[in-house]
Design an enzyme around this catalytic site. Structure first.
Site, PDB file in Angstrom:
ATOM      1  N   ASP A 291     -11.927  -9.433   3.998  1.00 38.65           N
ATOM      2  CA  ASP A 291     -13.256  -9.413   3.418  1.00 38.65           C
ATOM      3  C   ASP A 291     -13.882 -10.671   3.074  1.00 38.65           C
ATOM      4  OD1 ASP A 291     -13.282  -6.657   2.828  1.00 38.65           O
ATOM      5  OD2 ASP A 291     -13.699  -6.828   0.718  1.00 38.65           O
TER       6      ASP A 291
ATOM      7  N   ASP B 231      -2.893 -17.893   0.221  1.00 38.23           N
ATOM      8  CA  ASP B 231      -3.750 -18.453  -0.503  1.00 38.23           C
ATOM      9  C   ASP B 231      -4.436 -19.556   0.190  1.00 38.23           C
ATOM     10  OD1 ASP B 231      -1.516 -19.960  -0.706  1.00 38.23           O
ATOM     11  OD2 ASP B 231      -1.706 -20.328  -2.826  1.00 38.23           O
TER      12      ASP B 231
ATOM     13  N   ASP C  37      -6.265  -7.241   3.825  1.00 36.79           N
ATOM     14  CA  ASP C  37      -7.536  -6.431   3.013  1.00 36.79           C
ATOM     15  C   ASP C  37      -8.231  -7.845   2.335  1.00 36.79           C
ATOM     16  OD1 ASP C  37      -9.077  -4.550   1.821  1.00 36.79           O
ATOM     17  OD2 ASP C  37      -7.988  -4.757  -0.075  1.00 36.79           O
TER      18      ASP C  37
ATOM     19  N   TYR D 237       0.770  -1.273  -0.116  1.00 39.77           N
ATOM     20  CA  TYR D 237       0.139  -0.056   0.037  1.00 39.77           C
ATOM     21  C   TYR D 237       0.868   1.139   0.058  1.00 39.77           C
ATOM     22  CZ  TYR D 237      -4.732  -1.897   0.593  1.00 39.77           C
ATOM     23  OH  TYR D 237      -5.865  -2.567   0.261  1.00 39.77           O
TER      24      TYR D 237
ATOM     25  N   LYS E 158       3.303 -15.267   1.856  1.00 38.72           N
ATOM     26  CA  LYS E 158       3.444 -16.020   0.711  1.00 38.72           C
ATOM     27  C   LYS E 158       5.140 -16.087   0.865  1.00 38.72           C
ATOM     28  CE  LYS E 158       1.588 -17.065  -2.653  1.00 38.72           C
ATOM     29  NZ  LYS E 158       1.025 -18.439  -3.206  1.00 38.72           N
TER      30      LYS E 158
HETATM   31  C1  IPM Z   1     -10.292  -1.568   3.551  1.00 37.53           C
HETATM   32  C2  IPM Z   1     -10.641  -0.911   2.347  1.00 37.53           C
HETATM   33  C3  IPM Z   1      -9.544   0.037   1.929  1.00 37.53           C
HETATM   34  C4  IPM Z   1      -8.139  -0.586   1.732  1.00 37.53           C
HETATM   35  C5  IPM Z   1      -9.718   0.992   0.754  1.00 37.53           C
HETATM   36  C6  IPM Z   1     -10.825   1.769   0.877  1.00 37.53           C
HETATM   37  C7  IPM Z   1      -8.382   2.209   0.589  1.00 37.53           C
HETATM   38  O1  IPM Z   1     -10.779  -1.781   1.189  1.00 37.53           O
HETATM   39  O2  IPM Z   1     -10.282  -0.666   4.498  1.00 37.53           O
HETATM   40  O3  IPM Z   1     -10.329  -2.712   3.699  1.00 37.53           O
HETATM   41  O4  IPM Z   1      -7.834  -1.144   0.835  1.00 37.53           O
HETATM   42  O5  IPM Z   1      -7.453  -0.831   2.864  1.00 37.53           O
HETATM   43 MG    MG Z   2     -10.891  -3.987   2.038  1.00 36.63          MG
END
Ligand code: IPM
Ligand code: MG
Length: 369
Positions: free
Chosen positions: A254, A226, A250, A143, A194
């Protein structure tokens, strides 16, 4: 009563302000019923700040965030700002807050409320009782790594570059947070990278293993990222704490969010290093993002924002009992059958954002009576 709890609210864009409005009601309830006082200030962030000031985060707001004991953040972004230059995009505000406040430890719990075990896309027996904590490194890795950019090659082709980079101290500090959290949970950490293809992954594994020597009471395992994604949907209950880098965190967070039924349920805490008095900068934020498609319609689930507030009580203000109370109130409301659209199940009552907020306040009243 003079407040020693300085709180900055940055509600942002999309459904951000809708969820935060309900969290604010819980905060007001806390001030009234628990005799605590918060010094609350509010400011614009993201697209909203861009419209007003031409930047998604003014220096003044950044300063206020640095001075605050905690920041409660909604969400940023939306299609309206898709074509704005990257450094002025709403997301740039979030990245700067994370970087300048040094919020290296991002705690993303994925906990399944009993009433919602059937709302997951996974089979109920796979997710019921699930309680995992993903600790994502948040201020380094790909990032922020340099070099980055898109360059034009002499032959006319373009070349896009991002750099995945970690130093040993960056890995060590997030590993320590994970081991310390595990001590208060089931005592297990799984570190994910990884190392089979990446040098930074090899270093990650080495440093986590070295750091583990200070925490012999915690069980450490390693899993390639993975495989970790695969195991999260195959058998998520094998995990307690997962520690991983910025990009894998990230993705994996999710994935983990959907185990709970909806990303609309998930809070997060982003913590900085402790100063000598034990104080940490901190930002609390629902994981769901701005969801522009449902913004302004009263459809958003406020629970992620309300649970983010609970995390703030727990981690910034040492109010663990009050955090428990908020979490219990959410559980009761779900047991009672109320659902926002994202967690709707057959036979349940579909309610709006604010009705969900009303119900949580009512449960708080009952629990505190
Ligand atoms: C998160 C989001 C952010 C990230 C974006 C909005 C920059 O996806 O907080 O997970 O990628 O960190
Ligand atoms: Mg995210």
């Amino acid at each position: 009563m003079a407040s020693n709890k300085k709180l900055l609210i940055l509600a942002g864009d999309g459904i951000g302000p809708e969820g935060i409005a309900q969290a604010r009601r819980v905060l007001e309830w806390m001030s009234k019923r628990r005799a605590v006082s918060f010094g609350v200030s509010e400011d614009l962030v993201g697209g909203a700040a861009f419209e007003a000031h031409g930047t998604p985060l003014t220096d003044k707001t950044m300063d206020a965030a640095m001075q605050a004991d905690a920041v409660l953040f909604g969400a940023v972004g939306g299609p309206k700002w898709d074509n704005v230059a990257r450094h002025l995009r709403p997301e740039a505000a979030l990245l700067r807050l994370r970087k300048d406040m040094d919020l290296f430890a991002n705690l993303r719990p994925a906990k399944v409320f009993p009433a919602l075990a059937g709302a997951s896309t996974l089979k109920e027996d796979i997710v019921s009782g699930l309680d995992i904590m993903i600790v994502r490194e948040l201020t380094s890795g790909v990032y922020f790594g340099k070099p980055r950019g898109i360059e034009k090659l002499p032959d006319g082709r373009r070349r896009g570059v991002d750099t995945q980079v970690y130093t040993s101290d960056e890995i060590e500090r997030v590993a320590r947070v994970s081991f310390e959290l595990a001590r208060k949970r089931q005592g297990k950490v799984c570190s994910s990278e990884k190392s089979n293809v990446m040098e930074s992954g090899v270093l990650w594994r080495q440093v986590v293993t070295e750091t583990h020597k200070h925490y012999p009471d915690v069980a450490l395992s390693h899993m390639l990222a993975d495989a970790c994604g695969m195991q999260l949907v195959r058998n998520p209950k094998q995990f307690d704490v997962i520690v991983t880098d910025n990009l894998f965190g990230d993705l994996l967070s999710d994935v983990a969010s959907m185990l709970t039924g909806s990303i609309g349920m998930l809070p997060s805490a982003s913590l900085g290093p402790a100063d000598p008095t034990g104080r940490r900068r901190a930002l609390y934020e629902p994981v769901h993002g701005s969801a522009p498609d449902i913004a302004g319609k009263g459809l958003a689930n406020p629970i992620a924002s309300i649970l983010s507030l609970a995390m703030m009580l727990r981690y910034s203000f040492d109010m663990g009992d009050d955090a428990d109370l908020v979490e219990a109130a959410v559980g009761k409301v779900l047991d009672g059958g109320l659902r926002t659209a994202d967690i709707m199940q057959p036979g349940k009552a579909k309610v709006s954002t604010s009705v969900m907020g009303d119900a949580i306040l009512k449960e708080l009243d009952k629990l505190a009576a």
